[in-house]
Design a protein around this motif. Structure first.
Motif, PDB file in Angstrom:
ATOM      1  N   UNK A  23     -38.272  -8.255  33.361  1.00  0.00           N
ATOM      2  CA  UNK A  23     -38.841  -7.785  32.102  1.00  0.00           C
ATOM      3  C   UNK A  23     -39.479  -6.408  32.263  1.00  0.00           C
ATOM      4  N   UNK A  24     -40.171  -6.202  33.345  1.00  0.00           N
ATOM      5  CA  UNK A  24     -40.803  -4.905  33.600  1.00  0.00           C
ATOM      6  C   UNK A  24     -39.749  -3.819  33.788  1.00  0.00           C
ATOM      7  N   UNK A  25     -38.671  -4.133  34.453  1.00  0.00           N
ATOM      8  CA  UNK A  25     -37.597  -3.166  34.661  1.00  0.00           C
ATOM      9  C   UNK A  25     -36.963  -2.775  33.316  1.00  0.00           C
ATOM     10  N   UNK A  26     -36.765  -3.772  32.442  1.00  0.00           N
ATOM     11  CA  UNK A  26     -36.207  -3.492  31.118  1.00  0.00           C
ATOM     12  C   UNK A  26     -37.162  -2.631  30.291  1.00  0.00           C
ATOM     13  N   UNK A  27     -38.452  -2.917  30.367  1.00  0.00           N
ATOM     14  CA  UNK A  27     -39.452  -2.153  29.623  1.00  0.00           C
ATOM     15  C   UNK A  27     -39.455  -0.696  30.077  1.00  0.00           C
ATOM     16  N   UNK A  28     -39.424  -0.479  31.387  1.00  0.00           N
ATOM     17  CA  UNK A  28     -39.407   0.888  31.918  1.00  0.00           C
ATOM     18  C   UNK A  28     -38.129   1.617  31.531  1.00  0.00           C
ATOM     19  N   UNK A  29     -37.006   0.907  31.555  1.00  0.00           N
ATOM     20  CA  UNK A  29     -35.733   1.521  31.163  1.00  0.00           C
ATOM     21  C   UNK A  29     -35.771   1.944  29.695  1.00  0.00           C
ATOM     22  N   UNK A  30     -36.356   1.111  28.858  1.00  0.00           N
ATOM     23  CA  UNK A  30     -36.475   1.444  27.432  1.00  0.00           C
ATOM     24  C   UNK A  30     -37.382   2.655  27.222  1.00  0.00           C
ATOM     25  N   UNK A  32     -37.948   5.049  29.378  1.00  0.00           N
ATOM     26  CA  UNK A  32     -37.237   6.223  29.891  1.00  0.00           C
ATOM     27  C   UNK A  32     -36.147   6.674  28.923  1.00  0.00           C
ATOM     28  N   UNK A  33     -35.487   5.739  28.282  1.00  0.00           N
ATOM     29  CA  UNK A  33     -34.458   6.087  27.307  1.00  0.00           C
ATOM     30  C   UNK A  33     -35.050   6.920  26.174  1.00  0.00           C
ATOM     31  N   UNK A  35     -37.928   8.524  26.182  1.00  0.00           N
ATOM     32  CA  UNK A  35     -38.440   9.787  26.711  1.00  0.00           C
ATOM     33  C   UNK A  35     -37.301  10.804  26.863  1.00  0.00           C
ATOM     34  N   UNK A  36     -36.137  10.347  27.275  1.00  0.00           N
ATOM     35  CA  UNK A  36     -34.985  11.250  27.380  1.00  0.00           C
ATOM     36  C   UNK A  36     -34.572  11.764  26.000  1.00  0.00           C
ATOM     37  N   UNK A  37     -34.602  10.885  24.998  1.00  0.00           N
ATOM     38  CA  UNK A  37     -34.274  11.326  23.642  1.00  0.00           C
ATOM     39  C   UNK A  37     -35.284  12.355  23.153  1.00  0.00           C
ATOM     40  N   UNK A  38     -36.567  12.099  23.392  1.00  0.00           N
ATOM     41  CA  UNK A  38     -37.603  13.060  23.022  1.00  0.00           C
ATOM     42  C   UNK A  38     -37.392  14.390  23.742  1.00  0.00           C
ATOM     43  N   UNK A  39     -37.054  14.314  25.012  1.00  0.00           N
ATOM     44  CA  UNK A  39     -36.815  15.528  25.789  1.00  0.00           C
ATOM     45  C   UNK A  39     -35.686  16.343  25.171  1.00  0.00           C
ATOM     46  N   UNK A  40     -34.579  15.679  24.801  1.00  0.00           N
ATOM     47  CA  UNK A  40     -33.460  16.386  24.189  1.00  0.00           C
ATOM     48  C   UNK A  40     -33.883  17.050  22.879  1.00  0.00           C
ATOM     49  N   UNK A  41     -34.660  16.338  22.066  1.00  0.00           N
ATOM     50  CA  UNK A  41     -35.128  16.907  20.807  1.00  0.00           C
ATOM     51  C   UNK A  41     -36.038  18.111  21.044  1.00  0.00           C
ATOM     52  N   UNK A  53     -36.379  26.083  28.438  1.00  0.00           N
ATOM     53  CA  UNK A  53     -37.054  25.083  29.258  1.00  0.00           C
ATOM     54  C   UNK A  53     -36.024  24.515  30.218  1.00  0.00           C
ATOM     55  N   UNK A  54     -36.356  24.533  31.495  1.00  0.00           N
ATOM     56  CA  UNK A  54     -35.399  24.016  32.466  1.00  0.00           C
ATOM     57  C   UNK A  54     -35.697  22.574  32.844  1.00  0.00           C
ATOM     58  N   UNK A  55     -36.968  22.256  33.076  1.00  0.00           N
ATOM     59  CA  UNK A  55     -37.314  20.904  33.500  1.00  0.00           C
ATOM     60  C   UNK A  55     -38.622  20.486  32.858  1.00  0.00           C
ATOM     61  N   UNK A  56     -38.641  19.270  32.367  1.00  0.00           N
ATOM     62  CA  UNK A  56     -39.850  18.723  31.757  1.00  0.00           C
ATOM     63  C   UNK A  56     -40.163  17.388  32.402  1.00  0.00           C
ATOM     64  N   UNK A  57     -41.401  17.224  32.797  1.00  0.00           N
ATOM     65  CA  UNK A  57     -41.847  15.929  33.297  1.00  0.00           C
ATOM     66  C   UNK A  57     -42.191  15.047  32.094  1.00  0.00           C
ATOM     67  N   UNK A  58     -42.375  13.769  32.360  1.00  0.00           N
ATOM     68  CA  UNK A  58     -42.675  12.836  31.278  1.00  0.00           C
ATOM     69  C   UNK A  58     -43.961  13.223  30.553  1.00  0.00           C
ATOM     70  N   UNK A  59     -44.963  13.622  31.286  1.00  0.00           N
ATOM     71  CA  UNK A  59     -46.232  14.023  30.670  1.00  0.00           C
ATOM     72  C   UNK A  59     -46.029  15.267  29.807  1.00  0.00           C
ATOM     73  N   UNK A  60     -45.179  16.208  30.266  1.00  0.00           N
ATOM     74  CA  UNK A  60     -44.888  17.411  29.473  1.00  0.00           C
ATOM     75  C   UNK A  60     -44.193  17.037  28.165  1.00  0.00           C
ATOM     76  N   UNK A  61     -43.271  16.104  28.243  1.00  0.00           N
ATOM     77  CA  UNK A  61     -42.548  15.665  27.050  1.00  0.00           C
ATOM     78  C   UNK A  61     -43.523  15.098  26.030  1.00  0.00           C
ATOM     79  N   UNK A  62     -44.402  14.230  26.490  1.00  0.00           N
ATOM     80  CA  UNK A  62     -45.376  13.626  25.581  1.00  0.00           C
ATOM     81  C   UNK A  62     -46.344  14.671  25.028  1.00  0.00           C
TER      82      UNK A  62
END
Length: 177
Positions: A23-30, A32-33, A35-41, A53-62
């Motif tokens: 369940x935790x693995x599925x939650x993290x995968x969701x 990340x999915x 976050x990747x969509x947000x990054x693309x936007x 922008x070349x690289x964004x970390x998760x915190x940068x995306x948020x």
């Protein structure tokens, strides 16, 4: 029969050992999915603004997402949008369709034997009142929008005697509320 030295796993142990990590693995995968969509936007938006922008970390995306949403919210407060103008083409199509439907109802009441004439008359009066309200609403909307010239001669068309019977003059409209 249990093999010697082997113990059966209880439901709680099974949950802790097998189910919870899945369940935790599925939650993290969701996460990340999305976050990747947000990054693309964000990357697309920043590219449109001329920033690379070349690289964004998760915190940068948020962080960039929150900043963008705050800016949009401030822009809405500073410049409230007026409602969009009525779409004349859709209103004309609606009115034409409504008129055609009223004509069809009138035709059915006049040709099908055994239908209640009083009910048909009442129904046609209601349809006529509604059509009159639609035309009045359109006229008042046009008068509020001085940017477009109003040509009432183009909007008028000849009515058949059946249609003139549909629209009653000077009666109050019955409403169910």
């Amino acid at each position: 029969m249990a093999v010697q030295g082997q113990r059966f796993m209880t439901k709680t142990q099974h949950y802790r050992k097998v189910t919870k990590p899945l369940l935790e693995r599925k939650r993290r995968a969701r996460m990340n999915l999305y976050l990747d969509e947000l990054k693309d936007l964000i990357v697309d938006t920043m590219d449109a603004q001329g920033e690379q922008v070349s690289k964004l970390e998760k915190a940068d995306i948020l962080e960039l997402t929150v900043n963008y949403l705050k800016a949009q919210q401030q822009q809405r407060v500073a410049h409230p949008q007026s409602p969009p103008p009525a779409n004349q083409v859709n209103l004309d199509k609606f009115r034409a369709g409504y008129t055609q439907a009223a004509y069809e109802v009138s035709h059915i009441f006049s040709t099908v034997p055994g239908l209640d004439l009083k009910f048909g008359t009442h129904l046609m009066k209601q349809l006529g009142h509604q059509l009159k309200d639609i035309k009045q609403e359109e006229y008042s909307t046009e008068m509020e929008d001085p940017q477009e010239p109003v040509n009432l001669a183009d909007q008028k068309r000849s009515k058949s005697p059946q249609e003139e019977d549909i629209i009653p003059h000077g009666e109050d409209v019955w409403r169910p509320w």
